[in-house]
Structure formats: C-alpha cells, structure tokens
Motif scaffolding. Structure first.
Motif, PDB file in Angstrom:
ATOM      1  N   ALA A  55      75.935 -58.201  67.251  1.00 56.50           N
ATOM      2  CA  ALA A  55      75.220 -57.157  66.520  1.00 56.50           C
ATOM      3  C   ALA A  55      73.933 -57.733  65.933  1.00 56.50           C
ATOM      4  O   ALA A  55      73.907 -58.861  65.443  1.00 56.50           O
ATOM      5  CB  ALA A  55      76.101 -56.577  65.427  1.00 56.50           C
ATOM      6  N   LEU A  90      74.024 -52.615  67.763  1.00 60.91           N
ATOM      7  CA  LEU A  90      74.531 -52.296  66.429  1.00 60.91           C
ATOM      8  C   LEU A  90      76.011 -52.662  66.276  1.00 60.91           C
ATOM      9  O   LEU A  90      76.417 -53.154  65.229  1.00 60.91           O
ATOM     10  CB  LEU A  90      74.335 -50.807  66.131  1.00 60.91           C
ATOM     11  CG  LEU A  90      72.889 -50.314  66.192  1.00 60.91           C
ATOM     12  CD1 LEU A  90      72.835 -48.803  66.078  1.00 60.91           C
ATOM     13  CD2 LEU A  90      72.055 -50.987  65.106  1.00 60.91           C
ATOM     14  N   TYR A 100      74.147 -48.990  70.089  1.00 60.93           N
ATOM     15  CA  TYR A 100      72.829 -49.619  70.033  1.00 60.93           C
ATOM     16  C   TYR A 100      71.754 -48.578  69.779  1.00 60.93           C
ATOM     17  O   TYR A 100      71.958 -47.378  70.005  1.00 60.93           O
ATOM     18  CB  TYR A 100      72.524 -50.413  71.306  1.00 60.93           C
ATOM     19  CG  TYR A 100      72.696 -49.688  72.620  1.00 60.93           C
ATOM     20  CD1 TYR A 100      71.688 -48.903  73.161  1.00 60.93           C
ATOM     21  CD2 TYR A 100      73.872 -49.829  73.351  1.00 60.93           C
ATOM     22  CE1 TYR A 100      71.844 -48.271  74.384  1.00 60.93           C
ATOM     23  CE2 TYR A 100      74.038 -49.204  74.580  1.00 60.93           C
ATOM     24  CZ  TYR A 100      73.017 -48.426  75.085  1.00 60.93           C
ATOM     25  OH  TYR A 100      73.162 -47.812  76.307  1.00 60.93           O
ATOM     26  N   THR A 101      70.609 -49.061  69.281  1.00 58.06           N
ATOM     27  CA  THR A 101      69.470 -48.159  69.133  1.00 58.06           C
ATOM     28  C   THR A 101      68.997 -47.806  70.536  1.00 58.06           C
ATOM     29  O   THR A 101      69.157 -48.581  71.478  1.00 58.06           O
ATOM     30  CB  THR A 101      68.322 -48.808  68.338  1.00 58.06           C
ATOM     31  OG1 THR A 101      67.862 -49.960  69.035  1.00 58.06           O
ATOM     32  CG2 THR A 101      68.760 -49.169  66.925  1.00 58.06           C
ATOM     33  N   GLU A 107      70.152 -43.491  68.075  1.00 57.91           N
ATOM     34  CA  GLU A 107      71.221 -44.468  68.304  1.00 57.91           C
ATOM     35  C   GLU A 107      72.271 -43.858  69.219  1.00 57.91           C
ATOM     36  O   GLU A 107      72.583 -42.676  69.117  1.00 57.91           O
ATOM     37  CB  GLU A 107      71.903 -44.846  66.992  1.00 57.91           C
ATOM     38  CG  GLU A 107      70.994 -45.458  65.971  1.00 57.91           C
ATOM     39  CD  GLU A 107      71.667 -45.638  64.616  1.00 57.91           C
ATOM     40  OE1 GLU A 107      72.867 -45.321  64.471  1.00 57.91           O
ATOM     41  OE2 GLU A 107      70.976 -46.099  63.703  1.00 57.91           O
TER      42      GLU A 107
END
Length: 177
Positions: A55, A90, A100-101, A107
C-alpha cells in the motif's frame, strides 16, 4: 464458442459518484486474483503494468484496448491507441481485496468472494470527480469485465469498441448523469 456482449448485469450507482458492478467468474479465487494483479493476465482484459504489493506504492496502467479482442471494432473518435494512468495502491489483501487510485478519476476496489467453484467479483469505483467520468467509466468497466468473463470462461468476445459504444448509449439512459 458462445459470443458474449453485455452479458453481465449493468453497474449501479450506490451513492453519489460511486458505481458498483458485479460478475461471477470461474474459480479458484487465486486464479481470479492473478487476472487482477499480474500484468500479463490483466493486459488481456484491462491494462498492463507491474503492480507493487505494498500500500502506498505507485504504478502505471497502460490501456491498449485495440488488443483486447480480434477484431477490436471501430475505435471512437477521441481515443488513442493507448492511454496510461499513474495509480497508487491503497489496499492489497490477497486474494480478497485490491484497491487503488484510478489515475485522477477516483478509486477502484475489487473484492473477491468464493461462491462454491466460482468467485463473485465486486468492483466499486468511488469518488469520480464529475458525471462525465461516470459516463465513460460505467460502460468501460462493463466492457472490460465482459472481456474478463469471456477470457476466463473460454468464450468468444465481440469487438471491444463496438461493445463499448453500445454500452455507452445504454449507460447514458441508466445512470443519473
């Protein structure tokens, strides 16, 4: 082989700027996880790019949608041969949660839940910055997930871009955009 186009259920808005789409895939769960996380498998249905497993790490995804199906269909005006986005991991909890973005467009979280010999994939795309993004992302995820289902089930796909164009019109009617 059976053709697959818009075979999955449509995404739904579950809160403002948030879209949820579900698909049932053949297991085991580790196989589905590999299609989400390994570049060589992910590029077959979405985008390539090596993903760190920690992360906070950044990685790039590169879409080459013309390579997803043969033939690819007619690419709509305004789209190039490829597109790259910088993403940030993330959450990475194998083989259940990947988040994840999505570049600058919110997201994405994938949740995998075993269902006997199959796996329920739940995709939630949050924090889309404006309704125009949702108008592109909804049919995009739908078309990409249809390719994933076809690849994993050994089914024939229809041209990616033709599917996306049809889905874009349908999502314009279905989503509060």
């Amino acid at each position: 082989m059976t053709d697959i186009m818009t075979s999955g259920s449509y995404g739904e808005v579950i809160e403002p700027a948030t879209l949820k789409i579900e698909r049932v895939l053949p297991g085991p769960i580790e196989r589905v996880w590999d299609y989400l996380t390994k570049s060589d498998l992910r590029r077959q249905w979405l985008a390539s790019g090596d993903m760190a497993k920690k992360a906070g790490s950044e990685f790039e995804l590169t879409w080459r949608n013309d390579e997803l199906t043969n033939p690819p269909g007619q690419r709509p005006e305004g789209f190039g041969e490829q597109h790259t986005a910088v993403c940030q991991l993330l959450e990475y909890d194998p083989p259940h949660i990947l988040s994840y973005t999505f570049g600058k467009h919110g997201e994405v979280t994938f949740t995998l839940t075993p269902k006997g010999n199959e796996v329920l994939l739940t995709l939630v795309h949050r924090r889309m910055p404006d309704p125009g993004i949702m108008a592109m992302v909804g049919p995009g995820w739908h078309a990409h997930l249809d390719v994933l289902v076809a690849k994993m089930r050994g089914l024939k796909t229809v041209p990616f871009w033709d599917s996306w164009v049809k889905l874009k019109a349908e999502y314009a009617k279905r989503l509060p955009i």
